[in-house]
Design a protein around this motif. Structure first.
Motif, PDB file in Angstrom:
ATOM      1  N   GLY A 249       0.747  -1.261   0.013  1.00 36.42           N
ATOM      2  CA  GLY A 249      -0.124  -0.039  -0.043  1.00 36.42           C
ATOM      3  C   GLY A 249       0.799   1.456  -0.024  1.00 36.42           C
ATOM      4  N   THR A 306      -5.147   2.464  -0.882  1.00 37.56           N
ATOM      5  CA  THR A 306      -4.956   1.009  -0.929  1.00 37.56           C
ATOM      6  C   THR A 306      -4.561   0.290  -2.269  1.00 37.56           C
ATOM      7  N   THR A 316      -3.651  -2.012   2.671  1.00 39.25           N
ATOM      8  CA  THR A 316      -4.126  -0.668   2.833  1.00 39.25           C
ATOM      9  C   THR A 316      -2.777   0.129   3.166  1.00 39.25           C
TER      10      THR A 316
END
Length: 417
Positions: A249, A306, A316
């Motif tokens: 992420g 994300t 995320t």
């Protein structure tokens, strides 16, 4: 592998040779199935324009394998064998050419589908000599002296054909569907007024079952890699059914406080797994999370986005570091992101808190993070994928002033196959 036994002095039988041929074919078929599987697999059969260029394309020699009955029809004096199956191989030693036509209406294009299948047929008829029991010195011509010719070869070939689609306005033409029992190999697009086909007009279908690697090219594990630094799509290559995927992420940005050092942004989470059950030609959406945006006025840093690989797994982004104008003991570093949907999930490193006594911003979380600044200097943006931005420092004195922080780095998706 079965083998026929013969004995000295025994009268040779035609089935001795026929069984030998059948047993060898079955053995090679078993080896092909062990190596290539039971589905159709094509090798060679490259499609290229002619030289000099024209509206004709050439499909080079090659082969195709297909699971089917050992013998759908009687083989000489051996009966048919449709109860048992083996992988059979059709082989073309000569090229095949197809001449295509351009649409007749201006502004139109047409797609031609080139498809293939396994073909088996008896051929090469010959009038064979037969034993004449009444006068062995004068053989019969054909069975029962009928003079009839009999096929002497059972040929296994790659059968190729071209299917034209319907001509339509350029860009809207549709490729015709693949026939049952066949596999699509290529699409050739021809435009109105075109007089010669180029290599750019010939596209290999994503689902074409071409052999992706030869044995000398094979290596343990995954040998190819596609790296996504921005969102896009992963098209599963021919022959690929699984891939190792790493998803990271985006990193959070550092905070910007009006009078205190800003806190560092958290790093993006990570998810790692081997994705199975992929289908050649399948399109998987890839999302790469953006890095958190550093505020230009006192505020907490932006969160990282994300990242994901289709619906298989995601990670995320890191949370932005604390900033703003509130009265705080210290600014708190942003939390790291977290992976999900995979067997290996890792939380991103937390961003560092702002250090008031040193007037120093907190470092961003993760590898490649942005470093926090000391004194009245701006924090550094993250440079490594998924890293958090570094917090800005603050001036000293009775009325300290904070400095802007750095941005978080975008995430990344890595596909190995």
């Amino acid at each position: 592998m079965d083998r026929t036994i013969v004995y000295p002095g025994a009268i040779p039988l035609d089935t001795d040779i026929l069984n030998l041929n059948r047993n060898v074919m079955v053995a090679i078929g078993a080896l092909n199935e062990a190596v290539l599987g039971g589905g159709m697999v094509a090798d060679g059969l490259a499609c290229t324009p002619t030289v000099p260029a024209s509206l004709t394309v050439t499909v080079a020699p090659g082969s195709i394998t297909q699971l089917g009955p050992v013998d759908a029809n009687s083989y000489g004096s051996l009966p048919q064998d449709t109860a048992q199956q083996t992988v059979r191989m059709g082989i073309n030693l000569d090229p095949v050419t197809f001449t295509l036509a351009a649409p007749a209406s201006s502004g139109q294009s047409v797609n031609y589908l080139i498809e293939a299948t396994f073909s088996e047929a008896d051929a090469d008829p010959v009038v064979l000599p037969y034993v004449n029991a009444a006068d062995p010195s004068v053989p019969y011509s054909g069975p029962g002296n009928s003079g009839g010719a009999q096929n002497t070869q059972r040929l296994q070939r790659v059968q190729l054909q071209v299917k034209p689609g319907a001509a339509a306005a350029a860009g809207t033409q549709v490729t015709p569907p693949v026939d049952a029992g066949w596999v699509g190999l290529y699409v050739v697009t021809v435009n109105y007024g075109q007089s010669a086909i180029t290599a750019a007009d010939i596209v290999t279908l994503p689902q074409a079952p071409f052999l992706p690697f030869k044995l000398p090219q094979l290596r343990p594990g995954f040998s190819q890699m596609q790296v996504f630094e921005s969102s896009g799509s992963f098209v599963v290559p021919p022959g690929v059914t699984q891939a190792k995927v790493t998803v990271v992420g985006g990193g959070g940005a550092a905070g910007y406080h009006v009078s205190m050092p800003g806190a560092g942004g958290g790093a993006g989470g990570t998810a790692i797994d081997i994705v199975t059950g992929l289908v050649p030609g399948q399109v998987v959406a890839v999302t790469v999370g953006a890095g958190g945006v550093a505020p230009t006025s006192p505020a907490s840093g932006g969160n990282g986005g994300t990242s994901s690989f289709g619906s298989y797994m995601s990670a995320t982004g890191g949370t932005g570091g604390e900033g703003g104008s509130g009265s705080l003991f210290a600014t708190a570093g942003g939390a790291g992101g977290i992976g999900s949907g995979a067997r290996i999930i890792q939380g991103g490193a937390m961003g560092g808190d702002g250090i008031v006594v040193a007037s120093r911003g907190g470092d961003g979380g993760g590898p490649g993070h942005g470093r926090g600044a000391s004194g009245p200097l701006a924090g550094l943006s993250a440079t490594g994928f998924g890293g958090g931005g570094g917090g800005g420092g603050a001036s000293t004195g009775a009325a300290p002033v904070g400095s802007p922080g750095g941005a978080g780095a975008p995430g990344i998706v890595i596909v190995e196959y």
